[in-house]
Structure formats: structure tokens, C-alpha cells
Scaffold this active site. Structure first.
Site, PDB file in Angstrom:
ATOM      1  N   CYS A 295       0.824  -1.213   0.000  1.00  9.33           N
ATOM      2  CA  CYS A 295       0.000   0.000   0.000  1.00  9.33           C
ATOM      3  C   CYS A 295       0.861   1.266   0.000  1.00  9.33           C
ATOM      4  O   CYS A 295       1.513   1.559  -0.993  1.00  9.33           O
ATOM      5  CB  CYS A 295      -0.977  -0.040   1.172  1.00  9.33           C
ATOM      6  SG  CYS A 295      -2.411   1.033   0.935  1.00  9.33           S
TER       7      CYS A 295
ATOM      8  N   HIS B 104      -3.831  -5.375  -0.056  1.00  5.95           N
ATOM      9  CA  HIS B 104      -3.474  -5.917   1.265  1.00  5.95           C
ATOM     10  C   HIS B 104      -3.553  -7.440   1.281  1.00  5.95           C
ATOM     11  O   HIS B 104      -4.613  -8.017   1.542  1.00  5.95           O
ATOM     12  CB  HIS B 104      -4.402  -5.338   2.333  1.00  5.95           C
ATOM     13  CG  HIS B 104      -4.068  -3.938   2.716  1.00  5.95           C
ATOM     14  ND1 HIS B 104      -3.203  -3.621   3.743  1.00  5.95           N
ATOM     15  CD2 HIS B 104      -4.454  -2.762   2.174  1.00  5.95           C
ATOM     16  CE1 HIS B 104      -3.083  -2.305   3.828  1.00  5.95           C
ATOM     17  NE2 HIS B 104      -3.828  -1.773   2.887  1.00  5.95           N
TER      18      HIS B 104
ATOM     19  N   GLU C  92      -2.472  -9.473   3.491  1.00  5.43           N
ATOM     20  CA  GLU C  92      -2.727 -10.020   4.832  1.00  5.43           C
ATOM     21  C   GLU C  92      -4.218 -10.073   5.151  1.00  5.43           C
ATOM     22  O   GLU C  92      -4.626 -10.732   6.107  1.00  5.43           O
ATOM     23  CB  GLU C  92      -1.984  -9.202   5.891  1.00  5.43           C
ATOM     24  CG  GLU C  92      -2.668  -7.936   6.356  1.00  5.43           C
ATOM     25  CD  GLU C  92      -2.656  -6.812   5.327  1.00  5.43           C
ATOM     26  OE1 GLU C  92      -3.394  -5.815   5.518  1.00  5.43           O
ATOM     27  OE2 GLU C  92      -1.916  -6.920   4.337  1.00  5.43           O
TER      28      GLU C  92
END
Length: 361
Positions: free
Chosen positions: A250, A335, A337
Site C-alpha cells: 500500500c 493488502h 494479509e
């Protein structure tokens, strides 16, 4: 229905509603998120610092707040704007109501807003500054305040830790230094789960201090605001290129691109949600991704760097990933994760481990 609060946007639009959470007035950039679940993770994501988030999903608060699900220890969002707020959680894991937590961390809430109309407006005109205040405040005065308001540039400084600390893995094989510009907690958990001790450092840590920690790899985190404002981290990245494997997510992706000489720009209304389609151009496979950002890397500017594009957003063709294999550096805009898809993008963490393995084998 008796309204007691209102949202006033800089273009003069007014949306009346009912307050919850903190009862202060607040000024913020109004953006929207299309996720159907995860309001706790959104509320506690440091990337939303100084922003008011409109939730597209209409019912918010119904499963309360759980102690284990925060993405940061101190939520820093300015406001939450919803259609319907529910103050009676039905989840057995819930320990607090959303209202309680928003009051604790001074986050303003407003409900009974026509969020469909508001989101359509933002999509048409772009993200706008707004004020949430009591219903009887003078609107001309508020709009004048918004016209003169300048966006704060200290968002990363506000959410980055002040000291270095370490999160140990159970069976550590690698040592990763993570530059925390507003890092989500699940990033550290993900690296720990893969056998990485993680030393977390502030955003303005020098490259020499990082090298002195003897990392196997360096991670550059997500975070709030304009990447061009974070000159300290960009300088550190420039000096680390070629010295150690690096992975960015990001804001980290944007700063890596800037360190290589690319340019960034602000999107009309950003990407925020859990279902953004991204094409991996290396294997021609589609990934469903979780996203939260206002800025993107300028496509043409990549041509003047040593980076190659690895991922592209299907919806608007913006860059979603870059790499420089020679330097063992790569990054993605989304993202991994957050694991939103059936075949999620967690493989990127394994790619980072493979880079460290190749470097130090």
C-alpha cells in the site's frame, strides 16, 4: 425521526442524521468503503487517519467489537458514517459495543444517512472534506471553514511508533525489520506465523540504523496520507535498495515506487473494499483483493525506472504491483494479509521469504 447531527460537505451538500460515538464536531476527508464485513478492522486501520468513512453496507454495529480483532492499539479514524447503527451485538465474541469504543477513542459517528446517495455523490465528484456537527450549526460558516481548510501532512508521524520494538516468532528462521508508517497488526502476525522475528521501527529510522539491526529483509508498511509527504522513509528506501530484500504494501508500495523515481497521484475517490479484481500479469491470473488507498503510482512514470509492473487493477487499469528482481524489491498496492479471496494473495509473503532464502542461503 428527530435528527440531531448533520454532515456538511465542502460543495454545500448536507446530510442529516443521528449521532452515536463521540459527540464532538469533526472535520475530515469523506471517503467510502464497500466491504460487507470488517467494520472493526476498518475502524482500527491507521490508514484511515483524518478520514470519515462511509460504509456502503447498511447495517453496522450488529456484531459488536472483539478484543482480538483490532488492527492497531489506538484507532485514529475521524468519523464513521452509516445507514443503520445497531447497539445490541449478537456475537458471542463481542466485549464492547461499537459506540463504546468510538467514545473511548474520540471517533464521531452519524447514522440514518442515505449512504447510497452519499456514495454516488462521492463517486461523481470525488472525495470531499466535510464536517460532522450539531444540526443547528450555521452551514455557510461551516462551508467557509471547509474552503479555507488545508489537509494535514503529519498523518504518518501521528500513527508511527516512537520506539523500536520486536515481535518474536515461535520458531524464527528470518529477521525482518518493518518500517511502521501505520502498519496493520495482521501484517506482523502473518510474518511471525511464517517464522520471522519482526523488529518494528518508526517511519523516520535511518537506513544505517536498519542495517545495524542485521535484517534478512525489510518490510515497508501501509499507512495514511500522501506518500510524497513521507520524505524520511523514501530516503531510507533509496539507501537500502540493493543492500537487502524489500517488500512493500500500500503506502509502502507507493514509497518504493517514488524511491525508484516514479510519480504518484491522488485518485478521484480511491479504492476501499474487499472485492477489487487485480490481474497478476506474471501468470495471467485474477486475484480478488482488499484495498484501502487514495493514491496510486503513475503508469507512464514507471517506464523511466528499473521497476516492472506485476499487477494491474481490472476496473481502472491503475498499477497494483511492481518489482525489481535485480535488487530483490517488490511491492503491491493491495493488502495480502486481509486474505479476501478463495485463493488469496498470501503467496506474496512466501515470495518475500524466498527472496531472503536466496539472498542468505
Amino acid at each position: 425521526m428527530e435528527y440531531n447531527r448533520k454532515l456538511v460537505l465542502r460543495d454545500g451538500s448536507v446530510y442529516k442524521g443521528k449521532g452515536f460515538g463521540c459527540e464532538n464536531d469533526t472535520i475530515c476527508e469523506v471517503v467510502f468503503n464497500t466491504s460487507c464485513v470488517g467494520y472493526q478492522e476498518i475502524l482500527s486501520d491507521p490508514s484511515y487517519t483524518y478520514q470519515g468513512v462511509v460504509m456502503a453496507y447498511p447495517l453496522i454495529g450488529n456484531y459488536g467489537m472483539c478484543d482480538d480483532d483490532y488492527e492497531s492499539l489506538r484507532p485514529s479514524m475521524s468519523a464513521l458514517i452509516v445507514r443503520e447503527y445497531n447497539d445490541h451485538p449478537s456475537n458471542f465474541r463481542s466485549t464492547h459495543t461499537l459506540d463504546d469504543i468510538m467514545k473511548q477513542y474520540d471517533i464521531v459517528g452519524i447514522s440514518e444517512i442515505d449512504t447510497r446517495q452519499l456514495i454516488r455523490h462521492i463517486r461523481n465528484v470525488g472525495s470531499l472534506m466535510g464536517v460532522i456537527c450539531d444540526i443547528d450549526k450555521d452551514e455557510k460558516e461551516i462551508i467557509n471553514q471547509l474552503t479555507q481548510y488545508e489537509m494535514k501532512k503529519d498523518a504518518v508521524r501521528k500513527v508511527s511508533p516512537k520506539q523500536i520494538y520486536t515481535k518474536k516468532a515461535v520458531y524464527a528462521k528470518y529477521h525482518v525489520v518493518a518500517i511502521d508508517c501505520g502498519m496493520k497488526a495482521n501484517i506482523v502476525r502473518s510474518l511471525n506465523a511464517l517464522g520471522c522475528d519482526v523488529t518494528v521501527v518508526p517511519y523516520d529510522t535511518s537506513y544505517q540504523t536498519i542495517l545495524d539491526l542485521k535484517p534478512d529483509g525489510v518490510f515497508i508498511s501501509n499507512g495514511p496520507g500522501d506518500p510524497e509527504d513521507v520524505v524520511e522513509t523514501i530516503s531510507t528506501i533509496k539507501n537500502l535498495i540493493g543492500k537487502v530484500p524489500m517488500f512493500g504494501i500500500c503506502l509502502g508500495h507507493q514509497m518504493i515506487s517514488l524511491a525508484y523515481g516514479a510519480k504518484t497521484y491522488k485518485l478521484k475517490f480511491g479504492h476501499r473494499g474487499g472485492n477489487h479484481p487485480v490481474l497478476n500479469v506474471l501468470n495471467n491470473k485474477m486475484e480478488i483483493t482488499s484495498q484501502n488507498h487514495s493514491y496510486a503510482v503513475e503508469n507512464e512514470s514507471i517506464k523511466n525506472t528499473n521497476l516492472e509492473i506485476t499487477h494491474i487493477n481490472i476496473l481502472d487499469k491503475t498499477i497494483e504491483g511492481v518489482q525489481c528482481l535485480k535488487d530483490k524489491v517488490f511491492s503491491v498496492q493491495y493488502h495480502p494479509e486481509s486474505a479476501p479471496g478463495p485463493e488469496d494473495s498470501f503467496y506474496l509473503f512466501h515470495t518475500f521469504l524466498e527472496m531472503m532464502e536466496e539472498t542468505y542461503a
